[in-house]
Write a protein that holds these residues in place. Sequence first.
Motif, PDB file in Angstrom:
ATOM      1  N   CYS A  11       0.831  -1.200   0.000  1.00 34.95           N
ATOM      2  CA  CYS A  11       0.000   0.000   0.000  1.00 34.95           C
ATOM      3  C   CYS A  11       0.862   1.246   0.000  1.00 34.95           C
ATOM      4  N   ALA A  12       0.241   2.378  -0.257  1.00 33.21           N
ATOM      5  CA  ALA A  12       0.966   3.639  -0.383  1.00 33.21           C
ATOM      6  C   ALA A  12       1.600   4.048   0.942  1.00 33.21           C
ATOM      7  N   ALA A  13       0.900   3.835   2.071  1.00 36.07           N
ATOM      8  CA  ALA A  13       1.420   4.249   3.379  1.00 36.07           C
ATOM      9  C   ALA A  13       2.641   3.417   3.769  1.00 36.07           C
ATOM     10  N   CYS A  14       2.606   2.099   3.553  1.00 38.41           N
ATOM     11  CA  CYS A  14       3.755   1.251   3.900  1.00 38.41           C
ATOM     12  C   CYS A  14       4.957   1.573   3.013  1.00 38.41           C
ATOM     13  N   LYS A  15       4.701   1.886   1.751  1.00 43.00           N
ATOM     14  CA  LYS A  15       5.813   2.300   0.872  1.00 43.00           C
ATOM     15  C   LYS A  15       6.455   3.595   1.361  1.00 43.00           C
ATOM     16  N   GLN A  16       5.612   4.566   1.774  1.00 39.13           N
ATOM     17  CA  GLN A  16       6.130   5.857   2.188  1.00 39.13           C
ATOM     18  C   GLN A  16       6.982   5.734   3.447  1.00 39.13           C
ATOM     19  N   TYR A  17       6.514   4.938   4.441  1.00 40.36           N
ATOM     20  CA  TYR A  17       7.224   4.835   5.724  1.00 40.36           C
ATOM     21  C   TYR A  17       8.120   3.601   5.788  1.00 40.36           C
ATOM     22  N   LYS A  18       8.225   2.874   4.643  1.00 36.93           N
ATOM     23  CA  LYS A  18       9.117   1.719   4.546  1.00 36.93           C
ATOM     24  C   LYS A  18       8.803   0.680   5.626  1.00 36.93           C
ATOM     25  N   ARG A  19       7.535   0.312   5.664  1.00 40.25           N
ATOM     26  CA  ARG A  19       7.081  -0.740   6.586  1.00 40.25           C
ATOM     27  C   ARG A  19       6.726  -2.006   5.795  1.00 40.25           C
ATOM     28  N   LYS A  20       6.788  -3.144   6.503  1.00 41.90           N
ATOM     29  CA  LYS A  20       6.422  -4.388   5.849  1.00 41.90           C
ATOM     30  C   LYS A  20       4.902  -4.458   5.707  1.00 41.90           C
ATOM     31  N   CYS A  21       4.458  -4.783   4.482  1.00 42.94           N
ATOM     32  CA  CYS A  21       3.017  -4.774   4.194  1.00 42.94           C
ATOM     33  C   CYS A  21       2.592  -6.191   3.777  1.00 42.94           C
ATOM     34  N   ASP A  22       1.490  -6.700   4.410  1.00 37.54           N
ATOM     35  CA  ASP A  22       1.022  -8.041   4.023  1.00 37.54           C
ATOM     36  C   ASP A  22       0.076  -8.002   2.825  1.00 37.54           C
ATOM     37  N   LYS A  23      -0.200  -6.773   2.279  1.00 34.58           N
ATOM     38  CA  LYS A  23      -0.958  -6.566   1.043  1.00 34.58           C
ATOM     39  C   LYS A  23      -2.404  -7.075   1.153  1.00 34.58           C
ATOM     40  N   ALA A  24      -2.927  -7.119   2.386  1.00 35.35           N
ATOM     41  CA  ALA A  24      -4.300  -7.621   2.585  1.00 35.35           C
ATOM     42  C   ALA A  24      -5.306  -6.599   2.072  1.00 35.35           C
ATOM     43  N   LEU A  25      -6.383  -7.082   1.542  1.00 36.00           N
ATOM     44  CA  LEU A  25      -7.469  -6.253   1.043  1.00 36.00           C
ATOM     45  C   LEU A  25      -8.672  -6.394   1.966  1.00 36.00           C
ATOM     46  N   PRO A  26      -9.403  -5.371   2.211  1.00 38.59           N
ATOM     47  CA  PRO A  26      -9.260  -4.007   1.651  1.00 38.59           C
ATOM     48  C   PRO A  26      -8.254  -3.151   2.404  1.00 38.59           C
ATOM     49  N   CYS A  27      -7.753  -3.673   3.611  1.00 35.49           N
ATOM     50  CA  CYS A  27      -6.812  -2.876   4.417  1.00 35.49           C
ATOM     51  C   CYS A  27      -5.771  -3.825   4.994  1.00 35.49           C
ATOM     52  N   CYS A  28      -4.501  -3.417   4.869  1.00 41.31           N
ATOM     53  CA  CYS A  28      -3.416  -4.286   5.342  1.00 41.31           C
ATOM     54  C   CYS A  28      -3.386  -4.270   6.868  1.00 41.31           C
ATOM     55  N   SER A  29      -2.770  -5.242   7.494  1.00 40.39           N
ATOM     56  CA  SER A  29      -2.744  -5.371   8.958  1.00 40.39           C
ATOM     57  C   SER A  29      -2.015  -4.199   9.613  1.00 40.39           C
ATOM     58  N   THR A  30      -0.978  -3.661   8.982  1.00 37.97           N
ATOM     59  CA  THR A  30      -0.224  -2.548   9.580  1.00 37.97           C
ATOM     60  C   THR A  30      -1.090  -1.296   9.671  1.00 37.97           C
ATOM     61  N   CYS A  31      -1.800  -0.985   8.576  1.00 42.11           N
ATOM     62  CA  CYS A  31      -2.675   0.196   8.598  1.00 42.11           C
ATOM     63  C   CYS A  31      -3.850  -0.017   9.553  1.00 42.11           C
TER      64      CYS A  31
END
Length: 546
Positions: A12-32
Amino acid sequence: MESTDTIAKAACAACKQYKRKCDKALPCCSTCTRLHRECTYLDPAPRVTAEEEITLLRARVEQLEKLVDNSIFTKVSSKPKTDNLSYIGGETSGKAASNLYSSLFFLDQRYFTHLHRKQEPLLLPTTRALAEILEPELGLPGGLCQLVSRYFDAVQGWMPVVSRMRMRRVLDRSIGEIKADTAFLLSCMKLVLQDPQSQNFEDQSLYKALKAEYLDLEQAGVQSLRLIQGGLMIAVYELGHGIYPAAYTTVGICARQAISLGINNQEIPQFLQPWPEWEEEIRVWWFVMMLDRHVTVGRELRSLCTENPKKNMPLPADSEAWDQGVMAAPQRLYISSPMTVRSSSFARFAQAYNLLGRVIRHCDDQDQDLSFMLDELSTLHQATSSLLEVARNESNEDLTLAMSICFVLGKSLADFSRALMKLHKNFLHNSFYQGYADKASEPRLASCIRQNNEHSFNVMRDTALQVVDFAQVLERCTVVVGISKTSPLILHSLYRGAFWLSYLSATNREDKFVAGRAIIDRVLRALSVRWKLAGMPLFPNPRVCY
């Protein structure tokens, strides 16, 4: 396996910006989800195929080439023709646009080669300063022709580096078509014709003006054979009138400019290059090497600006054929050609300076083994003595040559003598102060060194007396032909001979040494009318020690 409907293709855009690991879950990743922030997935950019990428790169290269053509390779705008040089162009200093092309060419030549470009000559209009220098000649009918005629009559005999045919073509043009480098060459011809009796000689206003113009043209990016020829004339003027160390630095500048133009590599002519043009470049490079050796021979451990010529380096051809513009080249001789083959007088001149360059490098080599040093000493002595004898015999075969000995072949004879004196004086000096005989590892080598000491002393004595003979021939020739045609390059040989005769007369008190020194002094006083250096008392004490 997870369904593609619940997993995004990219983070997702937020994980890319803050360089966090993203599980790419839809509709919202676990980190967000954990951080209670908005989770947005951006559509991935379409993948570019290899063919599309090549097309884009080609378009970019074409765009850059157009940019280079528009900003770098813009030609100098032509000025309207006029019949008066004083109204052409302006000043080159500070006001001329910087030659970006020349700068980039020197910084990265391979880039321009890749673009199939070559360095075009920068042709600037004649500056106001050069127009003012030539104003007296322009004010007279045929004034420039008279200037060039005087130059060829007085200088071309011992400095044959300017093509008569090309100068005729220059004088046939409209005055307004003469470019800055050609006007600079004409002005330098005027300079080298000056003598101590000339008007405004003492204040050196012409010399100073041309030195300033030389720097301005160089800073403007002008590179041409005519600029180098003018620089050589300035160097000759400085040598003849004792302007040091300016003469030494001017010769170095000429050498660098010649290497920049590539005329140091003249083993074969360029594609479709006429023979007279090739010959002119050969002659200019040879004269650069000659002056380099001339200004270097007087001081120890001073490096040459130019390398020794390669074995395939052509020697200057027949001067008469070149002056007449013969289209078919005469038989070409090279530096490796046998010395016994008859050659032009300027070729003998070149051979003399080639040997002088070898002598200079031999004398500057401080790490030679004693045995090797003695062998090389003998080799250089034999080569120089043999070529000296060949040149002397050629001058005696023809009365005309004998009468012109002081201007052409005489210059070669003087240089051969100077090479011998440099070679043996260096050996005597080092043998005495460094104790060669004491350093010898075996008695045989010590005996050989003592024999060479005696031989070198005798060579110096005999060569000094030969310089006296040369001075007497020079004196007779100047009465017939005139002092104006003498070369300043012979003065160093006369001073060398006078120096050694001073030592011999102070130690042996033989009449022939005293009389020889008096003859050289008389000839130098006569030559001081033409060259100021001849009147300078470099060692007025006849008891000067070696």
